[in-house]
Design a protein around this motif. Structure first.
Motif, PDB file in Angstrom:
ATOM      1  N   GLU A  61       0.833  -1.215   0.000  1.00 17.70           N
ATOM      2  CA  GLU A  61       0.000   0.000   0.000  1.00 17.70           C
ATOM      3  C   GLU A  61       0.857   1.251   0.000  1.00 17.70           C
ATOM      4  O   GLU A  61       0.561   2.235  -0.699  1.00 17.70           O
ATOM      5  N   ALA A  62       1.954   1.235   0.733  1.00 12.80           N
ATOM      6  CA  ALA A  62       2.847   2.398   0.743  1.00 12.80           C
ATOM      7  C   ALA A  62       3.441   2.647  -0.655  1.00 12.80           C
ATOM      8  O   ALA A  62       3.501   3.784  -1.126  1.00 12.80           O
ATOM      9  N   TRP A  63       3.841   1.560  -1.318  1.00 16.35           N
ATOM     10  CA  TRP A  63       4.393   1.705  -2.684  1.00 16.35           C
ATOM     11  C   TRP A  63       3.304   2.149  -3.666  1.00 16.35           C
ATOM     12  O   TRP A  63       3.550   2.938  -4.568  1.00 16.35           O
ATOM     13  N   ARG A  64       2.110   1.604  -3.475  1.00 15.65           N
ATOM     14  CA  ARG A  64       1.012   1.992  -4.364  1.00 15.65           C
ATOM     15  C   ARG A  64       0.741   3.487  -4.258  1.00 15.65           C
ATOM     16  O   ARG A  64       0.589   4.179  -5.258  1.00 15.65           O
ATOM     17  N   GLN A  65       0.714   3.995  -3.040  1.00 16.72           N
ATOM     18  CA  GLN A  65       0.438   5.414  -2.845  1.00 16.72           C
ATOM     19  C   GLN A  65       1.544   6.292  -3.433  1.00 16.72           C
ATOM     20  O   GLN A  65       1.298   7.411  -3.853  1.00 16.72           O
ATOM     21  N   ARG A  66       2.751   5.777  -3.467  1.00 15.63           N
ATOM     22  CA  ARG A  66       3.859   6.581  -3.990  1.00 15.63           C
ATOM     23  C   ARG A  66       3.934   6.546  -5.524  1.00 15.63           C
ATOM     24  O   ARG A  66       4.718   7.261  -6.135  1.00 15.63           O
ATOM     25  N   GLY A  67       3.127   5.700  -6.151  1.00 13.33           N
ATOM     26  CA  GLY A  67       3.152   5.616  -7.617  1.00 13.33           C
ATOM     27  C   GLY A  67       4.201   4.673  -8.144  1.00 13.33           C
ATOM     28  O   GLY A  67       4.584   4.756  -9.318  1.00 13.33           O
ATOM     29  N   TRP A  68       4.671   3.762  -7.323  1.00 16.14           N
ATOM     30  CA  TRP A  68       5.749   2.848  -7.711  1.00 16.14           C
ATOM     31  C   TRP A  68       5.218   1.459  -8.105  1.00 16.14           C
ATOM     32  O   TRP A  68       5.992   0.511  -8.200  1.00 16.14           O
ATOM     33  N   VAL A  69       3.922   1.374  -8.337  1.00 20.34           N
ATOM     34  CA  VAL A  69       3.308   0.103  -8.723  1.00 20.34           C
ATOM     35  C   VAL A  69       2.441   0.331  -9.961  1.00 20.34           C
ATOM     36  O   VAL A  69       1.775   1.352 -10.071  1.00 20.34           O
ATOM     37  N   ARG A  70       2.488  -0.602 -10.881  1.00 20.50           N
ATOM     38  CA  ARG A  70       1.580  -0.602 -12.020  1.00 20.50           C
ATOM     39  C   ARG A  70       1.137  -2.035 -12.286  1.00 20.50           C
ATOM     40  O   ARG A  70       1.865  -2.978 -11.974  1.00 20.50           O
ATOM     41  N   GLU A  71      -0.045  -2.170 -12.862  1.00 18.29           N
ATOM     42  CA  GLU A  71      -0.412  -3.494 -13.335  1.00 18.29           C
ATOM     43  C   GLU A  71       0.516  -3.853 -14.491  1.00 18.29           C
ATOM     44  O   GLU A  71       0.882  -2.991 -15.296  1.00 18.29           O
ATOM     45  N   GLY A  72       0.894  -5.110 -14.565  1.00 13.93           N
ATOM     46  CA  GLY A  72       1.865  -5.531 -15.564  1.00 13.93           C
ATOM     47  C   GLY A  72       1.294  -5.558 -16.972  1.00 13.93           C
ATOM     48  O   GLY A  72       0.085  -5.682 -17.175  1.00 13.93           O
ATOM     49  N   MET A  73       2.163  -5.449 -17.946  1.00 10.88           N
ATOM     50  CA  MET A  73       1.815  -5.659 -19.351  1.00 10.88           C
ATOM     51  C   MET A  73       2.140  -7.105 -19.704  1.00 10.88           C
ATOM     52  O   MET A  73       2.976  -7.737 -19.075  1.00 10.88           O
TER      53      MET A  73
ATOM     54  N   ILE B  14       4.829  -9.288  -8.980  1.00 15.85           N
ATOM     55  CA  ILE B  14       4.166 -10.097  -7.969  1.00 15.85           C
ATOM     56  C   ILE B  14       2.742 -10.422  -8.427  1.00 15.85           C
ATOM     57  O   ILE B  14       2.173  -9.717  -9.257  1.00 15.85           O
ATOM     58  N   ASN B  15       2.215 -11.490  -7.858  1.00 18.95           N
ATOM     59  CA  ASN B  15       0.795 -11.790  -8.011  1.00 18.95           C
ATOM     60  C   ASN B  15       0.112 -11.362  -6.721  1.00 18.95           C
ATOM     61  O   ASN B  15       0.393 -11.888  -5.643  1.00 18.95           O
ATOM     62  N   ARG B  16      -0.758 -10.374  -6.858  1.00 15.03           N
ATOM     63  CA  ARG B  16      -1.507  -9.927  -5.684  1.00 15.03           C
ATOM     64  C   ARG B  16      -2.987 -10.125  -5.978  1.00 15.03           C
ATOM     65  O   ARG B  16      -3.548  -9.472  -6.854  1.00 15.03           O
ATOM     66  N   ASP B  17      -3.577 -11.055  -5.302  1.00 12.80           N
ATOM     67  CA  ASP B  17      -5.007 -11.356  -5.446  1.00 12.80           C
ATOM     68  C   ASP B  17      -5.392 -11.619  -6.895  1.00 12.80           C
ATOM     69  O   ASP B  17      -6.436 -11.156  -7.371  1.00 12.80           O
ATOM     70  N   GLY B  18      -4.524 -12.308  -7.620  1.00 16.29           N
ATOM     71  CA  GLY B  18      -4.864 -12.706  -8.987  1.00 16.29           C
ATOM     72  C   GLY B  18      -4.539 -11.670 -10.049  1.00 16.29           C
ATOM     73  O   GLY B  18      -4.921 -11.828 -11.205  1.00 16.29           O
ATOM     74  N   THR B  19      -3.856 -10.611  -9.680  1.00 17.40           N
ATOM     75  CA  THR B  19      -3.426  -9.602 -10.651  1.00 17.40           C
ATOM     76  C   THR B  19      -1.914  -9.504 -10.609  1.00 17.40           C
ATOM     77  O   THR B  19      -1.313  -9.533  -9.532  1.00 17.40           O
ATOM     78  N   LEU B  20      -1.305  -9.374 -11.797  1.00 23.49           N
ATOM     79  CA  LEU B  20       0.158  -9.232 -11.844  1.00 23.49           C
ATOM     80  C   LEU B  20       0.512  -7.748 -11.762  1.00 23.49           C
ATOM     81  O   LEU B  20       0.013  -6.933 -12.547  1.00 23.49           O
ATOM     82  N   PHE B  21       1.338  -7.422 -10.809  1.00 25.26           N
ATOM     83  CA  PHE B  21       1.806  -6.042 -10.634  1.00 25.26           C
ATOM     84  C   PHE B  21       3.320  -5.985 -10.773  1.00 25.26           C
ATOM     85  O   PHE B  21       4.024  -6.898 -10.334  1.00 25.26           O
ATOM     86  N   THR B  22       3.807  -4.877 -11.323  1.00 26.28           N
ATOM     87  CA  THR B  22       5.229  -4.589 -11.248  1.00 26.28           C
ATOM     88  C   THR B  22       5.474  -3.593 -10.123  1.00 26.28           C
ATOM     89  O   THR B  22       4.700  -2.648  -9.927  1.00 26.28           O
ATOM     90  N   LEU B  23       6.547  -3.812  -9.384  1.00 26.84           N
ATOM     91  CA  LEU B  23       6.961  -2.886  -8.313  1.00 26.84           C
ATOM     92  C   LEU B  23       8.082  -1.974  -8.792  1.00 26.84           C
ATOM     93  O   LEU B  23       8.700  -1.281  -7.996  1.00 26.84           O
ATOM     94  N   ALA B  24       8.365  -2.029 -10.097  1.00 27.03           N
ATOM     95  CA  ALA B  24       9.496  -1.277 -10.661  1.00 27.03           C
ATOM     96  C   ALA B  24       8.957  -0.185 -11.580  1.00 27.03           C
ATOM     97  O   ALA B  24       8.942  -0.329 -12.808  1.00 27.03           O
ATOM     98  N   TYR B  25       8.486   0.887 -10.993  1.00 29.97           N
ATOM     99  CA  TYR B  25       7.898   1.964 -11.795  1.00 29.97           C
ATOM    100  C   TYR B  25       8.188   3.306 -11.121  1.00 29.97           C
ATOM    101  O   TYR B  25       7.865   3.503  -9.946  1.00 29.97           O
TER     102      TYR B  25
END
Ligand code: SF4
Length: 437
Positions: A71-83, A115-126
């Motif tokens: 959640e902290a990374w999400r709020q900072r804009g460092w997460v996106r759903e993967g392509m 990562i797989n979070r609740d069935g969605t692929l996210f990148t933490l590298a953004y």
């Protein structure tokens, strides 16, 4: 030297040189994220997931960050759903590189960025680079692409391979959370803003694709380089930034292992102007042992990039006892000359002990010179030796017609330029390359 030797943190007068080693010394851990903005998922509904797990032991089971960190990374804009991924129930499979990671909820990918979070692929590298410099383009190394210019260069932690000889393993073999932290006030790097004042600031730094483009322009860099670690591991950020850079009239340079599948490569190559591909050898068994990857996808990537109109230069690091067989080197050069182009520049690079191969000696100078001879005998016209001193013409471009030196270099600096409008000044023969922005 080439950029493999660039891993010391330095301070530069333009205050844009960030020391990734310093960041790593902080021992940072964290996690954050945000799914704001464009969603880049390439979902394929409920298509069955290919069984790739037997070839992909590198997945980190239950390696995803905890809820608070995410959640902290999400709020900072460092997460996106993967392509480029598929979904089957709560299982996801990434299709970007040949590893084709299959991730159950809570798992982390081989490249450590997804990562797989609740069935969605996210990148933490953004938008969370761990390293950025303004480099001479020769440092990539690219010798036939805008010589003498600067390139705004950046990296995010992560890599799709596991090279035993990696010179940049302190970022390539780390999770994004090992180099960044989302606690405390956000630091935003934009032109005119004060540079990060401390290592803690650097770890909290956010740099969006728009920021990267603005910084490249502010530093008179006609290009942006995605480099140091492996941009395929932070594909989404590379893609978004390259697209914005193209719109802004800047060039894009991919410095890569070429370990990527054809469809995602074609997708991003639309915005890439030059690529420096690390062909790590020409033997499947050695590729598996030394790099934990396969050879054929890299060969395919070189041809795909060329087909897409990208200017390509190839580097080959000669590692004693692993990739120093001259017969294999000869076969590699013959393949390049026959299947790619005799005009593709080839850079042999000297190995220096690092990471898991500290027990090996540096590549003997004689081996490098013999490899250059094999390459020329195979028909390659532009062959260089890097990461070395003491060979006076190691970085010299010779006209393939009159054989005179048309570009001379001292390490990363162009010292003599005898090209006029891309032609040899002596005999007017065109020299392949991209010579003007
Ligand atoms: S890019 Fe990363 S997540 Fe995707 S297949 Fe390759 S290693 Fe796995």
């Amino acid at each position: 030297m080439d950029e493999r030797e660039s891993d010391k943190l330095e301070e530069r007068s333009d205050n844009l040189l960030i020391s990734r080693r310093d960041l790593l010394r902080l021992g940072l851990a964290g996690g954050v994220a945000c799914l704001s903005g464009a969603c880049w998922a390439w979902l394929f509904g409920s298509e069955a997931i290919t069984d790739a797990t037997k070839d992909n032991p590198g997945v980190f089971k239950k390696g995803a960050p905890d809820d608070r960190t995410f959640e902290a990374w999400r709020q900072r804009g460092w997460v996106r759903e993967g392509m480029h991924y598929r979904k089957d129930g709560s299982t996801v499979q990434c299709s970007i590189c040949p590893n084709r990671c299959v991730l159950e909820p809570g798992d982390r990918s081989h490249c450590r960025t997804r990562i797989n979070r609740d069935g969605t692929l996210f990148t933490l590298a953004y938008s969370n680079p761990c390293s950025f410099h303004v480099d001479p383009v020769e440092k990539k190394p690219l010798f036939h692409f805008l010589p003498g210019t600067r390139t705004f260069s950046l990296a995010i932690a992560g890599c799709v391979l596991r090279c035993m000889n990696c010179q940049n393993w302190e970022i390539s073999q780390k999770r994004p959370e090992d180099t960044k932290k989302a606690e405390g006030p956000e630091i935003r790097m934009r032109p005119g803003a004060p540079p990060p004042a401390s290592l803690d600031d650097l770890a909290r730094l956010t740099m969006t694709p728009e920021d990267v483009v603005a910084l490249a322009k502010a530093t008179s860099s006609p290009s942006i380089s995605y480099t140091y670690s492996e941009p395929i591991a932070w594909y989404e950020f590379t893609y978004d930034t390259a697209k914005k850079a193209r719109e802004a009239g800047l060039k894009n340079i991919l410095v890569t292992s070429g370990y990527i599948r054809t469809e995602p490569l074609r997708e991003v190559a639309r915005y890439i102007d030059a690529a420096h591909v690390d062909l790590k050898g020409f033997d499947e068994a050695t590729y598996m042992k030394l790099n934990a990857g396969h050879l054929q996808p890299v060969l395919d990537a070189i041809r795909t990039l060329r087909d897409q109109g990208v200017w390509v230069e190839v580097i080959n690091l000669i590692v004693p006892t692993y990739t120093d067989n001259l017969l294999t080197i000869r076969r590699m050069c013959e393949w390049l000359a026959r299947e790619v182009d005799p005009n593709v520049p080839l850079h042999f690079s000297r190995f220096h002990p690092a990471h898991r191969l500290t027990h090996l000696p540096p590549t003997p100078i004689g081996t490098l010179e013999r490899a250059r001879g094999e390459a020329r005998a195979a028909g390659l016209r532009f062959v260089y030796i890097g990461n070395v001193t003491g060979i006076s013409d190691a970085g010299t471009t010779f006209c393939p017609n009159c054989h005179k030196a048309v570009i001379e270099r001292d390490v990363f600096a162009v010292t003599t330029m005898r090209l006029r409008d891309g032609r040899c000044e002596f005999c007017q023969t065109p020299i392949p390359g991209v010579w003007k922005a």
